[in-house]
Design a protein around this motif. Structure first.
Motif, PDB file in Angstrom:
ATOM      1  N   ASN A 101      46.764  48.496  31.750  1.00 36.41           N
ATOM      2  CA  ASN A 101      45.601  47.984  32.470  1.00 36.41           C
ATOM      3  C   ASN A 101      45.093  48.942  33.519  1.00 36.41           C
TER       4      ASN A 101
ATOM      5  N   TYR B  36      37.068  41.083  33.678  1.00 41.81           N
ATOM      6  CA  TYR B  36      37.388  41.206  35.089  1.00 41.81           C
ATOM      7  C   TYR B  36      36.532  40.239  35.889  1.00 41.81           C
ATOM      8  N   GLN B  38      35.094  39.800  39.994  1.00 44.13           N
ATOM      9  CA  GLN B  38      34.950  40.506  41.261  1.00 44.13           C
ATOM     10  C   GLN B  38      34.301  39.582  42.271  1.00 44.13           C
ATOM     11  N   LEU B  44      37.853  44.694  41.594  1.00 46.25           N
ATOM     12  CA  LEU B  44      37.844  44.023  40.301  1.00 46.25           C
ATOM     13  C   LEU B  44      39.260  43.560  39.980  1.00 46.25           C
ATOM     14  N   LEU B  46      41.628  42.005  36.995  1.00 41.06           N
ATOM     15  CA  LEU B  46      41.723  41.741  35.574  1.00 41.06           C
ATOM     16  C   LEU B  46      42.081  40.280  35.342  1.00 41.06           C
TER      17      LEU B  46
END
Lengths: 114, 115
Positions: A101, B36, B38, B44, B46
């Motif tokens: 990630n 994502y 925000q 951001l 995940l």
């Protein structure tokens, strides 16, 4: 757990100045590091990608360095312009999980005054 | 270059309704897509990772029954926010990559406001 920190949170400079944005990460076992630009209310534009085996990457007026052992990266912007005003995000891709990630910092908001 | 689109770009809805956001890779096949979220002045975060044809992998703290992700083709992933509440108001951004380790290309984002 990987954490990414960006300093400063905000920066205001006059047009023409050279500037440096800083990014640090806690776990040096990264796959790569990427710098993005985000304009207000917009998505991300990739600026530079540095693989873990590389020390720096350059694109135009931008130069990004990577010191993996110390967990640091810098983004150098030469001869800044008002159009450079945006939030700059640093992200590392680590080996955690099955996908590797991207882990983002909170960004540095840059304002270049004409 | 690789282009990722999102639709809609912004949406306002009433609390309790469901909202679907689409993410498309326009000129490449995306084996993996990421979603994502925000919040203002935040990084951001995940939410989930989806591979084409399989179930999404959700990050800790993200409710899979609330944020439904479908990745039915190599060019389309959808995120459905079910029974949206005001605290779900945020900026949702997707990204796509061809294979693991390749660059992620980001969409322009979808701003969700739940009243």
């Amino acid at each position: 757990k990987q954490e990414v920190t960006q300093i400063p949170a905000a920066l205001s400079v006059p047009e023409g100045e050279n500037l440096v944005l800083n990014c640090s990460f806690t776990d040096s076992a990264i796959y790569n590091l990427q710098w993005f630009r985000q304009d207000p209310g917009k998505g991300l534009t990739s600026l530079l990608l540095i693989q873990s085996s590389q020390r720096e990457q350059t694109s135009g007026r931008l130069n990004a360095s990577l010191d993996k052992s110390s967990g640091r990266s810098t983004l150098y912007i030469a001869a800044s312009q008002p159009g450079d005003s945006a939030t700059y995000l640093c992200a590392v891709r680590d080996y955690g999980g099955s996908q590797g990630n991207l882990i983002f910092g909170k960004g540095t908001k840059l304002s270049v005054k004409p | 270059g690789a282009v990722v689109s999102q639709h809609p770009s912004w949406v306002i809805c009433k609390s309790g309704t469901s909202v679907k956001i689409e993410c498309r890779s326009l000129d490449f096949q995306a084996t993996t897509m990421f979603w994502y979220r925000q919040f203002p002045k935040q990084s951001l975060m995940l939410m989930a990772t989806s591979n084409e044809g399989s179930k999404a992998t959700y990050e800790q703290g993200v409710e899979k029954d609330k944020f439904l992700i479908n990745h039915a083709s190599l060019t389309l992933s959808t995120l459905t926010v079910t029974s949206a509440h005001p605290e779900d108001s945020s900026f949702y951004i997707c990204s796509a990559q061809t294979v693991r380790g390749s660059p992620q290309y980001f969409g322009p984002g979808t701003r969700l406001l739940v009243l």
